[in-house]
Design a protein around this motif. Structure first.
Motif, PDB file in Angstrom:
ATOM      1  N   UNK A 138       0.783  -0.999  -0.027  1.00 21.01           N
ATOM      2  CA  UNK A 138       0.071  -0.059  -0.190  1.00 21.01           C
ATOM      3  C   UNK A 138       0.898   1.235  -0.095  1.00 21.01           C
ATOM      4  N   UNK A 139       1.755   1.194   0.749  1.00 25.36           N
ATOM      5  CA  UNK A 139       2.801   2.330   0.633  1.00 25.36           C
ATOM      6  C   UNK A 139       3.615   2.591  -0.656  1.00 25.36           C
ATOM      7  N   UNK A 140       4.042   1.444  -1.136  1.00 22.56           N
ATOM      8  CA  UNK A 140       4.528   1.523  -2.470  1.00 22.56           C
ATOM      9  C   UNK A 140       3.739   1.852  -3.649  1.00 22.56           C
ATOM     10  N   UNK A 141       2.792   1.766  -3.505  1.00 24.99           N
ATOM     11  CA  UNK A 141       1.691   2.227  -4.567  1.00 24.99           C
ATOM     12  C   UNK A 141       1.455   3.741  -4.467  1.00 24.99           C
ATOM     13  N   UNK A 142       1.723   4.386  -3.363  1.00 27.19           N
ATOM     14  CA  UNK A 142       1.702   5.741  -3.261  1.00 27.19           C
ATOM     15  C   UNK A 142       2.901   6.453  -3.411  1.00 27.19           C
ATOM     16  N   UNK A 143       3.948   5.707  -3.356  1.00 37.77           N
ATOM     17  CA  UNK A 143       5.170   6.419  -3.413  1.00 37.77           C
ATOM     18  C   UNK A 143       5.994   6.015  -4.736  1.00 37.77           C
ATOM     19  N   UNK A 144       5.561   5.064  -5.567  1.00 40.41           N
ATOM     20  CA  UNK A 144       6.193   4.917  -6.943  1.00 40.41           C
ATOM     21  C   UNK A 144       5.232   4.467  -8.223  1.00 40.41           C
ATOM     22  N   UNK A 145       6.085   4.677  -9.234  1.00 42.27           N
ATOM     23  CA  UNK A 145       5.270   4.183 -10.341  1.00 42.27           C
ATOM     24  C   UNK A 145       4.744   2.879 -10.491  1.00 42.27           C
ATOM     25  N   UNK A 146       3.750   2.859 -11.234  1.00 44.91           N
ATOM     26  CA  UNK A 146       2.912   1.373 -11.209  1.00 44.91           C
ATOM     27  C   UNK A 146       3.951   0.365 -11.759  1.00 44.91           C
ATOM     28  N   UNK A 147       4.835   0.746 -12.566  1.00 44.27           N
ATOM     29  CA  UNK A 147       5.911  -0.412 -12.902  1.00 44.27           C
ATOM     30  C   UNK A 147       7.030  -0.531 -12.424  1.00 44.27           C
ATOM     31  N   UNK A 173       0.656 -13.192 -10.755  1.00 48.72           N
ATOM     32  CA  UNK A 173       0.471 -12.570 -12.138  1.00 48.72           C
ATOM     33  C   UNK A 173       0.721 -11.222 -12.239  1.00 48.72           C
ATOM     34  N   UNK A 174       0.269 -10.476 -10.844  1.00 46.01           N
ATOM     35  CA  UNK A 174       0.538  -8.981 -10.767  1.00 46.01           C
ATOM     36  C   UNK A 174       2.047  -8.766 -11.069  1.00 46.01           C
ATOM     37  N   UNK A 175       2.780  -9.600 -10.403  1.00 46.00           N
ATOM     38  CA  UNK A 175       4.197  -9.379 -10.393  1.00 46.00           C
ATOM     39  C   UNK A 175       4.966  -9.444 -11.845  1.00 46.00           C
ATOM     40  N   UNK A 176       4.317 -10.415 -12.617  1.00 45.00           N
ATOM     41  CA  UNK A 176       4.532 -10.719 -14.105  1.00 45.00           C
ATOM     42  C   UNK A 176       4.138  -9.582 -14.900  1.00 45.00           C
ATOM     43  N   UNK A 177       2.910  -8.994 -14.725  1.00 42.58           N
ATOM     44  CA  UNK A 177       2.324  -8.026 -15.463  1.00 42.58           C
ATOM     45  C   UNK A 177       3.255  -6.720 -15.313  1.00 42.58           C
ATOM     46  N   UNK A 178       3.566  -6.445 -14.145  1.00 41.82           N
ATOM     47  CA  UNK A 178       4.394  -5.231 -13.771  1.00 41.82           C
ATOM     48  C   UNK A 178       5.656  -5.224 -14.662  1.00 41.82           C
ATOM     49  N   UNK A 179       6.279  -6.455 -14.495  1.00 40.06           N
ATOM     50  CA  UNK A 179       7.558  -6.724 -15.179  1.00 40.06           C
ATOM     51  C   UNK A 179       7.445  -6.353 -16.811  1.00 40.06           C
ATOM     52  N   UNK A 180       6.392  -7.019 -17.399  1.00 39.41           N
ATOM     53  CA  UNK A 180       6.182  -6.792 -18.631  1.00 39.41           C
ATOM     54  C   UNK A 180       5.987  -5.392 -19.078  1.00 39.41           C
ATOM     55  N   UNK A 181       5.140  -4.670 -18.242  1.00 37.33           N
ATOM     56  CA  UNK A 181       4.807  -3.307 -18.505  1.00 37.33           C
ATOM     57  C   UNK A 181       6.499  -2.543 -18.351  1.00 37.33           C
ATOM     58  N   UNK A 182       7.327  -2.965 -17.577  1.00 35.25           N
ATOM     59  CA  UNK A 182       8.572  -2.140 -17.206  1.00 35.25           C
ATOM     60  C   UNK A 182       9.334  -2.445 -18.602  1.00 35.25           C
ATOM     61  N   UNK A 183       9.426  -3.643 -19.224  1.00 35.70           N
ATOM     62  CA  UNK A 183      10.152  -4.065 -20.235  1.00 35.70           C
ATOM     63  C   UNK A 183       9.672  -3.190 -21.297  1.00 35.70           C
ATOM     64  N   UNK A 236      16.572  -4.784 -19.112  1.00 36.25           N
ATOM     65  CA  UNK A 236      15.650  -5.558 -20.074  1.00 36.25           C
ATOM     66  C   UNK A 236      15.982  -6.920 -20.147  1.00 36.25           C
ATOM     67  N   UNK A 237      17.166  -7.585 -20.338  1.00 39.83           N
ATOM     68  CA  UNK A 237      17.571  -8.733 -20.264  1.00 39.83           C
ATOM     69  C   UNK A 237      17.451  -9.455 -18.977  1.00 39.83           C
ATOM     70  N   UNK A 238      17.626  -8.923 -18.207  1.00 39.22           N
ATOM     71  CA  UNK A 238      17.366  -9.358 -16.627  1.00 39.22           C
ATOM     72  C   UNK A 238      15.930  -9.658 -16.576  1.00 39.22           C
ATOM     73  N   UNK A 239      15.143  -8.714 -16.696  1.00 37.82           N
ATOM     74  CA  UNK A 239      13.687  -8.918 -16.490  1.00 37.82           C
ATOM     75  C   UNK A 239      13.078  -9.862 -17.379  1.00 37.82           C
TER      76      UNK A 239
END
Length: 389
Positions: free
Chosen positions: A226-235, A264-274, A305-308
């Motif tokens: 909850x704190x991280x969602x307020x502090x950081x970007x969604x990806x 699944x949320x973790x995977x979606x965030x990494x895909x968005x980040x890529x 990108x390679x690491x993700x």
């Protein structure tokens, strides 16, 4: 507790920086020793609950958590004391062979035991003779009646101090940091205090995960999220890491549906980040890229990108594992219900069906625990850390 190494620096800030460097290279023993000195110096200068101590408590708690994992052999086969499954199998086979040898030599051992009993009987008779001065060392004095009694009391006090293991001490330090940072966040509402507070909640969740209090781990990690969602970007990768850790805690608690959701949320965030990193226009405006480039001289967008992309298959595998465990649980419940209906009366009423359906699902968390603590289980903890690297 680990032995505290000698620290040549005298400034608490220098000791804190040195401890964090040890922690970065996973030298948990040196990190715990150095950060303990830093905490002691800061507490002496400002007070145990001063704002200046919060960050030191956080890093000291993380070092103790790493040291506890290292001692329990969770971090890998190269760590001393790690339980290698192949070695355990060898030990079990050796134990079985030992039992067979003992059974085969039972008669010989029985003769030896008779001789030992005779010798012990003679020794006991001699000790009970009047005037005999032969007394086993430490057996003749009652506690508190002599210097030996005082030594026994001191020994018991030392044992009580040693009872506080590194995992318990890690929780105490992190809980103290949480108390200080919560107060700071309420008073000034500053981002640094809230960011540190999020890290504290995540570390407390990891401590709960190691102590197998999985519901508590989920609560602490949800507070972090909850704190991280307020502090950081969604990806942001830190949010992805927290989702992964919450998924892991839910999987160990046999909450497979929640585990699948967070993986699944973790995977979606990494895909968005890529996708963000692959867009040159977005990279130039990305604050996280600028931060990584400033903090790490070896950082490159291509490397991230390679690491993700390497992390995504690991998370997908976890999702598939959870789906398999969920299907197995449903299958076992159905088998249990069918078995109960077959054993009961052929005329089952609605209440009987409801009672059968209310039976709890079979717990298969032991399957996940076994996988996590095997030599291949290190990928779970390392994957979470690599997400936020």
């Amino acid at each position: 507790m680990a032995d505290i190494p000698e620290v040549t620096t005298s400034s608490p800030s220098e000791m804190l920086a040195a401890g964090r460097r040890h922690l970065a290279v996973r030298d948990f023993s040196a990190a715990a020793g150095t950060l303990a000195k830093a905490c002691e110096a800061l507490a002496k200068e400002h007070g145990d609950t001063a704002d200046q101590c919060a960050e030191a408590y956080l890093w000291y708690g993380k070092a103790l958590l790493g040291l506890s994992r290292e001692e329990s052999g969770v971090l890998g086969d190269g760590v001393a004391g790690n339980g290698n499954p192949e070695e355990e199998d060898d030990n079990e086979e050796g134990a079985d062979n030992g039992e067979e040898e003992q059974n085969g030599e039972g008669e010989q051992n029985g003769e030896n035991n008779d001789e030992v009993e005779k010798i012990e009987a003679e020794s006991t008779t001699k000790e009970e003779e009047p005037g005999s001065s032969t007394v086993a060392e430490g057996d003749g004095d009652e506690p508190g009646t002599s210097n030996n009694g005082e030594a026994n009391e001191e020994s018991e006090a030392d044992d009580n101090e040693d009872d506080v293991d590194n995992l318990q001490l890690a929780w105490e330090m992190l809980d103290l940091a949480r108390s200080i940072l919560s107060r700071r966040a309420e008073e000034d509402g500053g981002t640094p205090a809230r960011a540190l507070l999020a890290d504290v909640h995540l570390a407390l969740g990891e401590v709960a995960l190691e102590s197998e209090t999985y519901d508590k781990a989920v609560i602490d990690m949800q507070s972090c999220l909850e704190l991280q969602k307020e502090l950081y970007c969604r990806d942001d990768r830190r949010i992805a890491e927290t989702h992964y850790q919450i998924g892991l805690a839910n999987s160990l608690a046999s909450n497979f549906e929640d585990a699948i959701t967070h993986f699944k949320n973790a995977a979606n965030i990494l895909e968005t980040r890529i996708k963000t990193l692959e867009n040159p226009a977005a990279v130039t405006e990305d604050a996280t890229v600028k931060k990584f480039a400033t903090a790490d001289p070896f950082y490159s967008v291509e490397g991230e990108i390679k690491e993700l992309k390497e992390l995504l298959p690991e998370i997908q595998e976890k999702i598939q594992d959870m789906m398999d465990y969920k299907a197995e649980t449903i299958k076992r419940v159905r088998e249990t219900l069918c078995s109960a209906n077959g054993e009961g009366s052929s005329h089952t009423n609605g209440a009987g069906s409801s009672t059968s359906a209310a039976k709890p699902a079979a717990d298969i968390s032991h399957l996940i625990k076994r996988k996590r603590k095997s030599s291949e289980g290190d990928a779970e903890s390392s994957a979470a850390k690599r997400i936020n690297t």
